[in-house]
Design a protein around this motif. Sequence first.
Motif, PDB file in Angstrom:
ATOM      1  N   GLU A   1       0.810  -1.218   0.000  1.00 49.93           N
ATOM      2  CA  GLU A   1       0.000   0.000   0.000  1.00 49.93           C
ATOM      3  C   GLU A   1       0.845   1.271   0.000  1.00 49.93           C
ATOM      4  OE1 GLU A   1      -3.260  -0.076   2.757  1.00 49.93           O
ATOM      5  OE2 GLU A   1      -4.452   1.130   1.378  1.00 49.93           O
TER       6      GLU A   1
ATOM      7  N   TRP B   1       5.101  -0.104   6.719  1.00 50.79           N
ATOM      8  CA  TRP B   1       4.267   0.823   7.490  1.00 50.79           C
ATOM      9  C   TRP B   1       5.069   1.919   8.162  1.00 50.79           C
ATOM     10  CZ3 TRP B   1      -0.102   1.984   5.902  1.00 50.79           C
ATOM     11  CH2 TRP B   1      -0.895   1.025   5.263  1.00 50.79           C
TER      12      TRP B   1
ATOM     13  N   PHE C   1       2.474  10.204   5.027  1.00 50.78           N
ATOM     14  CA  PHE C   1       1.460  11.194   5.423  1.00 50.78           C
ATOM     15  C   PHE C   1       2.046  12.175   6.441  1.00 50.78           C
ATOM     16  CE2 PHE C   1      -0.896   7.437   4.049  1.00 50.78           C
ATOM     17  CZ  PHE C   1      -1.613   8.013   3.025  1.00 50.78           C
TER      18      PHE C   1
ATOM     19  N   THR D   1       1.778  16.205   5.646  1.00 52.13           N
ATOM     20  CA  THR D   1       1.476  16.981   6.856  1.00 52.13           C
ATOM     21  C   THR D   1       2.391  18.205   6.987  1.00 52.13           C
ATOM     22  OG1 THR D   1       0.519  15.110   8.027  1.00 52.13           O
ATOM     23  CG2 THR D   1       1.341  16.893   9.401  1.00 52.13           C
TER      24      THR D   1
ATOM     25  N   TYR E   1       6.326  11.257  15.167  1.00 55.52           N
ATOM     26  CA  TYR E   1       5.679  10.649  13.999  1.00 55.52           C
ATOM     27  C   TYR E   1       6.465   9.451  13.470  1.00 55.52           C
ATOM     28  CZ  TYR E   1       1.650  11.306  11.025  1.00 55.52           C
ATOM     29  OH  TYR E   1       0.412  11.180  10.440  1.00 55.52           O
TER      30      TYR E   1
ATOM     31  N   SER F   1       1.587   7.423  19.254  1.00 56.84           N
ATOM     32  CA  SER F   1       0.351   7.884  18.600  1.00 56.84           C
ATOM     33  C   SER F   1      -0.345   8.892  19.496  1.00 56.84           C
ATOM     34  CB  SER F   1      -0.599   6.715  18.336  1.00 56.84           C
ATOM     35  OG  SER F   1      -0.031   5.836  17.400  1.00 56.84           O
TER      36      SER F   1
ATOM     37  N   TYR G   1      -8.063  18.502  10.792  1.00 55.28           N
ATOM     38  CA  TYR G   1      -6.792  18.049  11.377  1.00 55.28           C
ATOM     39  C   TYR G   1      -7.016  17.685  12.850  1.00 55.28           C
ATOM     40  CZ  TYR G   1      -1.655  18.114  12.124  1.00 55.28           C
ATOM     41  OH  TYR G   1      -0.346  17.770  12.405  1.00 55.28           O
TER      42      TYR G   1
ATOM     43  N   VAL H   1      -9.088  14.388  12.987  1.00 56.00           N
ATOM     44  CA  VAL H   1      -8.266  13.238  12.576  1.00 56.00           C
ATOM     45  C   VAL H   1      -7.318  12.829  13.703  1.00 56.00           C
ATOM     46  CG1 VAL H   1      -6.332  12.606  11.060  1.00 56.00           C
ATOM     47  CG2 VAL H   1      -8.337  13.682  10.101  1.00 56.00           C
TER      48      VAL H   1
ATOM     49  N   SER I   1      -5.559   3.634  17.536  1.00 54.69           N
ATOM     50  CA  SER I   1      -4.314   2.858  17.610  1.00 54.69           C
ATOM     51  C   SER I   1      -4.373   1.865  18.778  1.00 54.69           C
ATOM     52  CB  SER I   1      -3.107   3.797  17.769  1.00 54.69           C
ATOM     53  OG  SER I   1      -3.100   4.372  19.056  1.00 54.69           O
TER      54      SER I   1
ATOM     55  N   GLN J   1      -9.244  -1.189  17.990  1.00 53.00           N
ATOM     56  CA  GLN J   1      -9.025  -1.806  16.666  1.00 53.00           C
ATOM     57  C   GLN J   1      -9.781  -3.118  16.493  1.00 53.00           C
ATOM     58  OE1 GLN J   1      -5.247  -2.217  14.857  1.00 53.00           O
ATOM     59  NE2 GLN J   1      -4.758  -0.053  15.021  1.00 53.00           N
TER      60      GLN J   1
ATOM     61  N   VAL K   1     -11.596   2.749   8.862  1.00 55.87           N
ATOM     62  CA  VAL K   1     -10.275   3.285   8.499  1.00 55.87           C
ATOM     63  C   VAL K   1     -10.360   4.068   7.180  1.00 55.87           C
ATOM     64  CG1 VAL K   1      -7.840   2.721   8.074  1.00 55.87           C
ATOM     65  CG2 VAL K   1      -9.175   1.365   9.696  1.00 55.87           C
TER      66      VAL K   1
ATOM     67  N   HIS L   1     -11.419   7.436   8.102  1.00 56.77           N
ATOM     68  CA  HIS L   1     -10.269   8.184   8.651  1.00 56.77           C
ATOM     69  C   HIS L   1      -9.379   8.678   7.504  1.00 56.77           C
ATOM     70  CE1 HIS L   1      -6.837   9.044  11.342  1.00 56.77           C
ATOM     71  NE2 HIS L   1      -6.092   8.320  10.526  1.00 56.77           N
TER      72      HIS L   1
ATOM     73  N   ALA M   1      -8.616  12.591   6.628  1.00 56.28           N
ATOM     74  CA  ALA M   1      -7.218  12.992   6.827  1.00 56.28           C
ATOM     75  C   ALA M   1      -6.631  13.546   5.531  1.00 56.28           C
ATOM     76  CB  ALA M   1      -6.393  11.801   7.318  1.00 56.28           C
TER      77      ALA M   1
ATOM     78  N   PHE N   1      -8.001  17.224   5.792  1.00 56.20           N
ATOM     79  CA  PHE N   1      -6.907  18.041   6.331  1.00 56.20           C
ATOM     80  C   PHE N   1      -5.961  18.518   5.222  1.00 56.20           C
ATOM     81  CE2 PHE N   1      -2.477  17.307   8.253  1.00 56.20           C
ATOM     82  CZ  PHE N   1      -2.239  18.668   8.386  1.00 56.20           C
ATOM     83  N   THR N   2      -5.173  17.593   4.652  1.00 52.69           N
ATOM     84  CA  THR N   2      -4.140  18.062   3.719  1.00 52.69           C
ATOM     85  C   THR N   2      -4.733  18.563   2.391  1.00 52.69           C
ATOM     86  OG1 THR N   2      -3.763  15.787   2.993  1.00 52.69           O
ATOM     87  CG2 THR N   2      -2.301  16.628   4.679  1.00 52.69           C
TER      88      THR N   2
HETATM   89  C1  HEM Z   1      -2.232  11.991  15.552  1.00 49.33           C
HETATM   90  C2  HEM Z   1      -2.100  11.568  14.376  1.00 49.33           C
HETATM   91  C3  HEM Z   1      -2.601  10.275  13.816  1.00 49.33           C
HETATM   92  C4  HEM Z   1      -2.710   9.051  14.389  1.00 49.33           C
HETATM   93  C5  HEM Z   1      -2.319   8.663  15.797  1.00 49.33           C
HETATM   94  C6  HEM Z   1      -3.238   8.158  13.380  1.00 49.33           C
HETATM   95  C7  HEM Z   1      -3.504   6.810  13.599  1.00 49.33           C
HETATM   96  C8  HEM Z   1      -3.855   5.912  12.618  1.00 49.33           C
HETATM   97  C9  HEM Z   1      -4.044   4.491  12.812  1.00 49.33           C
HETATM   98  C10 HEM Z   1      -3.927   3.781  14.145  1.00 49.33           C
HETATM   99  C11 HEM Z   1      -4.341   3.956  11.611  1.00 49.33           C
HETATM  100  C12 HEM Z   1      -4.550   2.466  11.303  1.00 49.33           C
HETATM  101  C13 HEM Z   1      -5.913   2.022  11.613  1.00 49.33           C
HETATM  102  C14 HEM Z   1      -6.096   0.556  11.324  1.00 49.33           C
HETATM  103  O1  HEM Z   1      -5.543   0.025  10.336  1.00 49.33           O
HETATM  104  O2  HEM Z   1      -6.831  -0.064  12.083  1.00 49.33           O
HETATM  105  C15 HEM Z   1      -4.354   5.022  10.640  1.00 49.33           C
HETATM  106  C16 HEM Z   1      -4.607   4.867   9.301  1.00 49.33           C
HETATM  107  C17 HEM Z   1      -4.435   5.861   8.374  1.00 49.33           C
HETATM  108  N1  HEM Z   1      -4.117   7.180   8.608  1.00 49.33           N
HETATM  109 FE1  HEM Z   1      -3.858   8.038  10.423  1.00 49.33          FE
HETATM  110  N2  HEM Z   1      -3.431   8.847  12.233  1.00 49.33           N
HETATM  111  C18 HEM Z   1      -3.040  10.147  12.442  1.00 49.33           C
HETATM  112  C19 HEM Z   1      -3.040  11.178  11.536  1.00 49.33           C
HETATM  113  C20 HEM Z   1      -3.154  11.009  10.186  1.00 49.33           C
HETATM  114  C21 HEM Z   1      -2.925  12.040   9.220  1.00 49.33           C
HETATM  115  C22 HEM Z   1      -2.555  13.478   9.552  1.00 49.33           C
HETATM  116  C23 HEM Z   1      -3.104  11.469   7.999  1.00 49.33           C
HETATM  117  C24 HEM Z   1      -3.011  12.061   6.635  1.00 49.33           C
HETATM  118  C25 HEM Z   1      -2.564  13.228   6.353  1.00 49.33           C
HETATM  119  C26 HEM Z   1      -3.457  10.072   8.212  1.00 49.33           C
HETATM  120  C27 HEM Z   1      -3.725   9.157   7.212  1.00 49.33           C
HETATM  121  C28 HEM Z   1      -4.036   7.838   7.415  1.00 49.33           C
HETATM  122  C29 HEM Z   1      -4.338   6.909   6.342  1.00 49.33           C
HETATM  123  C30 HEM Z   1      -4.382   7.226   4.845  1.00 49.33           C
HETATM  124  C31 HEM Z   1      -4.586   5.672   6.944  1.00 49.33           C
HETATM  125  C32 HEM Z   1      -4.983   4.373   6.231  1.00 49.33           C
HETATM  126  C33 HEM Z   1      -3.812   3.524   6.002  1.00 49.33           C
HETATM  127  C34 HEM Z   1      -4.228   2.245   5.300  1.00 49.33           C
HETATM  128  O3  HEM Z   1      -4.352   2.300   4.072  1.00 49.33           O
HETATM  129  O4  HEM Z   1      -4.446   1.243   5.960  1.00 49.33           O
HETATM  130  N3  HEM Z   1      -3.487   9.833   9.545  1.00 49.33           N
HETATM  131  N4  HEM Z   1      -4.056   6.209  11.274  1.00 49.33           N
END
Ligand code: HEM
Length: 457
Positions: free
Chosen positions: A124, A201, A208, A213, A249, A274, A315, A318, A326, A331, A340, A343, A347, A351-352
């Motif tokens: 991915e 990962w 991101f 970001t 990050y 996280s 932002y 998200v 997390s 989960q 997801v 999300h 995001a 946001f972006t």
């Molecule tokens: C405090 C900041 C953030 C935390 C702690 C966070 C946490 C997470 C977690 C835990 C997942 C995985 C969920 C799962 O598979 O069950 C996830 C997925 C994702 N996050 Fe975030 N996120 C944050 C910010 C952002 C930001 C700012 C962006 C984009 C600009 C973003 C984009 C994504 C994307 C695209 C996925 C999907 C990934 C996939 O294809 O499986 N996240 N995030």
Amino acid sequence: MRINLTRFWSTEYLTAKIFLVSGAVWFAVGTSLGLFSAIHLVAPDFFANIAFIEFGRVRPAHTNTVLFGFVTGMLIGAGVYILPKVLNTRLFSEPMGVVAAVTFNLAVLVGDISLLAGHSQGREYAEYIFPVDVMIVVAFLLLTANAVMTVRQRREPLLYVSSWYVVGAMLWTTVMYPFGNVLWRGRPGAMSGITDAIFLWFYGHNIFGLLVTPLAVAIGYYMVPRIARAPLYSQLLSILGFWTLLMFYTHIGGHHLIQAPIPTWLKTVSIIDSFAMMLPVAIVLINWWYTARGRFQNFLSNPVGKFFLIGSIWYAIVCVQGPLQSLAWVQRVTHFNNWVIGHSHIAVLGFTGFIAIAGMYYVLPYITGRKIYSTKLINIQYWLVLLGLLGFFVSLTAAGLIQGHVWLHGGTVYRSVPMLKPYMTTRLFEGILIIIGSYIGLYNVIMTFLKGERISE
Ligand code: HEM
Ligand code: HEM
């Protein structure tokens, strides 16, 4: 009708122009590709036997196009304008920037065509094939060199925080991209087993966190004081936010693998960091919103300001949702399902994407010498994209909760699929709103170059 393209090709700001226009094109192309995937999830047989638009090919084409072509491209376009401005100089080399812009866009084009033709590395956000990866690395090498040299020739001694973020994003991506894409293993572009998942990962979340970001934050820091017509609330906070982002990050990629057999310490680090991520995010938002305090009307009265303000609110949402999801026990309901996907869209687009669009409209008049063709069209685009995205958030989150609870209670996947039909159908129509918004934006950008009212010097 005689079209005057002279202004577009005049060398000054050409790099920014290419990135911004191509970003608007990829926005339209990328969302249209999303439509094919969305139709598939409502009517799986609709495109049966037409290989190049099957879900497995179109989905990665959609995600890579919106991530790289649209969001990254547009943010870089605004970034290469902002960087010299805050340093009181010119971009070090416009031709170098143009080569980077062309290489980057060719990479997205070749990458998409090869994905639709069935050539994918199957990891991915790292699906693009080896030659495309090389092109992206070359583009980022050039961008980094250009950014660093621009800093070197600066006439402004103070390094405003936007310059930290722009240079950081380019430098980090240049280093991280080859690692994440396992470039030294050429064709497979992968290692094996769980090591590969950990590597992927590490890269997957950093693309991101350390590319889009920081670029979005750089643009925010540039626009907020200007739109608010007030000095930045705190320089100290701005630098603190930068270093804490880098500190936390880089360790959180493991939160994608909480349900996988990676070492427990890695999961623990990723969960703790996280939550720690709330710090840099809160710092940025406090700094922006305190700068804008008492002057929010300046943002709400202009569509560019609205795009930005809503982007900052997404932002916040998200980055509250992110840490919560997390946690292993959360989960258990939210992982591997539409939660997801919800999300991801708030995001990357909310946001972006919103801040990229705001940045593009903010910068365009300065680089074209013309007012935006139609403010009314920006407003229409704003409402279409915002309503579509709000709809996405609600339908996908609801669909995810249903899937998660069915699975948690022992239900089979084939039992949960029919339950998703209303949500997937609603998402399809919400997606159409976003797509119309993206085409309206493209039209507005092109018309600004061709017919936008000239700004008197
Ligand atoms: C405090 C900041 C953030 C935390 C702690 C966070 C946490 C997470 C977690 C835990 C997942 C995985 C969920 C799962 O598979 O069950 C996830 C997925 C994702 N996050 Fe975030 N996120 C944050 C910010 C952002 C930001 C700012 C962006 C984009 C600009 C973003 C984009 C994504 C994307 C695209 C996925 C999907 C990934 C996939 O294809 O499986 N996240 N995030
Ligand atoms: C510029 C706007 C958009 C951005 C930035 C964006 C981003 C993304 C991302 C990052 C993913 C991967 C999600 C994950 O694996 O967690 C994704 C998947 C997807 N997107 Fe979008 N998207 C956009 C617009 C759209 C639109 C307009 C539609 C529908 C018409 C759409 C439909 C889909 C579908 C169907 C998937 C696959 C979901 C799945 O695997 O179940 N997207 N998008």
